[in-house]
Scaffold this active site. Structure first.
Site, PDB file in Angstrom:
ATOM      1  CG  ASN A   1      41.117  49.856  45.410  1.00 53.12           C
ATOM      2  OD1 ASN A   1      41.816  51.038  45.339  1.00 53.12           O
ATOM      3  ND2 ASN A   1      40.600  49.486  46.424  1.00 53.12           N
ATOM      4  CD1 TRP A   2      46.355  49.436  40.866  1.00 56.14           C
ATOM      5  CD2 TRP A   2      47.629  51.189  40.666  1.00 56.14           C
ATOM      6  NE1 TRP A   2      46.696  49.421  39.636  1.00 56.14           N
ATOM      7  CE2 TRP A   2      47.691  50.468  39.074  1.00 56.14           C
ATOM      8  CE3 TRP A   2      48.511  52.462  40.404  1.00 56.14           C
ATOM      9  CZ2 TRP A   2      48.320  50.903  38.164  1.00 56.14           C
ATOM     10  CZ3 TRP A   2      49.173  52.658  39.196  1.00 56.14           C
ATOM     11  CH2 TRP A   2      49.160  51.951  38.158  1.00 56.14           C
ATOM     12  CE  LYS A   3      42.780  47.636  48.829  1.00 52.85           C
ATOM     13  NZ  LYS A   3      42.150  46.946  49.936  1.00 52.85           N
TER      14      LYS A   3
ATOM     15  CG  HIS B   1      37.533  50.475  49.414  1.00 49.70           C
ATOM     16  ND1 HIS B   1      37.974  50.263  50.816  1.00 49.70           N
ATOM     17  CD2 HIS B   1      37.662  49.594  48.755  1.00 49.70           C
ATOM     18  CE1 HIS B   1      38.762  49.102  50.397  1.00 49.70           C
ATOM     19  NE2 HIS B   1      38.621  48.650  49.266  1.00 49.70           N
TER      20      HIS B   1
ATOM     21  CD  GLU C   1      41.454  49.466  52.379  1.00 48.82           C
ATOM     22  OE1 GLU C   1      41.834  50.228  51.780  1.00 48.82           O
ATOM     23  OE2 GLU C   1      41.582  48.141  52.369  1.00 48.82           O
TER      24      GLU C   1
ATOM     25  CD  GLU D   1      35.758  45.715  47.688  1.00 48.51           C
ATOM     26  OE1 GLU D   1      36.742  45.304  47.008  1.00 48.51           O
ATOM     27  OE2 GLU D   1      36.404  46.775  48.419  1.00 48.51           O
TER      28      GLU D   1
ATOM     29  N   GLY E   1      42.194  41.908  51.754  1.00 50.34           N
ATOM     30  CA  GLY E   1      43.458  42.125  52.210  1.00 50.34           C
ATOM     31  C   GLY E   1      43.946  40.997  53.259  1.00 50.34           C
TER      32      GLY E   1
ATOM     33  CB  SER F   1      41.301  37.723  49.458  1.00 49.48           C
ATOM     34  OG  SER F   1      41.766  38.296  50.628  1.00 49.48           O
TER      35      SER F   1
ATOM     36  N   GLY G   1      42.262  44.108  44.889  1.00 42.56           N
ATOM     37  CA  GLY G   1      42.974  45.046  45.437  1.00 42.56           C
ATOM     38  C   GLY G   1      44.603  44.579  45.242  1.00 42.56           C
ATOM     39  N   GLY G   2      45.299  43.791  46.165  1.00 39.18           N
ATOM     40  CA  GLY G   2      46.644  43.578  46.051  1.00 39.18           C
ATOM     41  C   GLY G   2      46.908  42.917  44.859  1.00 39.18           C
TER      42      GLY G   2
END
Ligand code: PGA
Length: 244
Positions: free
Chosen positions: A9-11, A95, A97, A166, A172, A208, A229-230
């Protein structure tokens, strides 16, 4: 069908030049494997770039959201049919966010999952509790409420989704759930899914995940892979997770 699945998930990250490098490395370094699949969910404008870079590879791509509406006067929205035109296999829905910053409710998330399926996309339905909810002992109640909203709308089609657990406090933050904490919630979700005839879908963990903790998480009975993600923004790290 259950099977190992790792999704990036590149966001809201990337750009034409860094994406070209990242997609190129993924395409060069990932070999098709019978027992595991990978995908990247990129910002909408880059879907065409992902399609061009990945269409001849075993790597799938998708979006990070989708409209619950099919078409019409919904300024700024993108429909599932549009995503399908660019070869998307997946659309993330719900998600945390989106839930936190953009007001996506359980009902909206369910409608988005239904819209994705109608266009033959696989929705990746995210559920997860806030830290305050975990501390209040309501984790199971929260994730089951979020899941039930989707199951109620999808009926038998629930067997065609992917679910990602999640915990919001792990996203994150560098603070990952322990494999035991994640497995506990996954077992709860799996039992509910099984009752709905969807016990066999991939159930991903996100929050994470890194190359050095992926194996211990993915080794648990009900954890079929991850939503990353990251760590999905670096090809070597992402592929190390996918191989874990
Ligand atoms: P993270 O994000 O891996 O950066 O914690 C996961 C996610 O939000 O899907």
């Amino acid at each position: 069908m259950r099977g190992k699945l790792v999704v990036g998930n590149w966001k809201m990250n990337g750009g034409l030049a860094p994406n070209a490098a990242l997609l190129g490395e993924l395409a060069a370094d990932w070999q098709a494997a019978a027992d595991r699949k990978i995908a990247v969910c990129v910002p909408y404008p880059y879907l065409v770039q992902a399609q061009a870079a990945l269409q001849a590879t075993p790597i799938a791509w998708g979006a990070q959201d989708v409209s619950e509406h099919a078409a019409g006067a919904y300024t700024g929205e993108v429909s599932a049919a549009m995503l399908a035109e660019f070869g998307c296999r997946y659309a993330i829905v719900g998600h945390s966010e989106r839930r936190q910053y953009f007001g996506d409710t359980d009902a909206v998330v369910a409608a988005k999952a239904k819209a994705a399926l109608a266009a033959k996309l696989t929705p990746i339905v995210c559920v997860g509790e806030l830290l305050s909810e975990r501390e209040a002992g309501t984790t199971d109640a929260v994730v089951l409420r979020q899941l039930d909203a989707v199951l109620a709308v999808l009926g038998a089609d629930a067997a065609r989704v992917v679910v990602a657990y999640e915990p919001v406090w792990a996203i994150g933050t560098g603070r990952t759930a322990t494999p035991e904490q994640a497995q506990d919630v996954h077992a709860t979700l799996r039992a509910r899914l099984a009752k709905a005839g969807a016990g066999d879908i991939p159930l991903l963990y996100g929050g994470s995940v890194k190359a050095d903790n992926a194996a211990s998480l993915f080794g648990r009975r009900d954890i079929d892979g991850g939503l990353i993600g990251g760590a999905s923004l670096k090809a070597a790290e992402f592929l190390a997770i996918a191989r874990a």
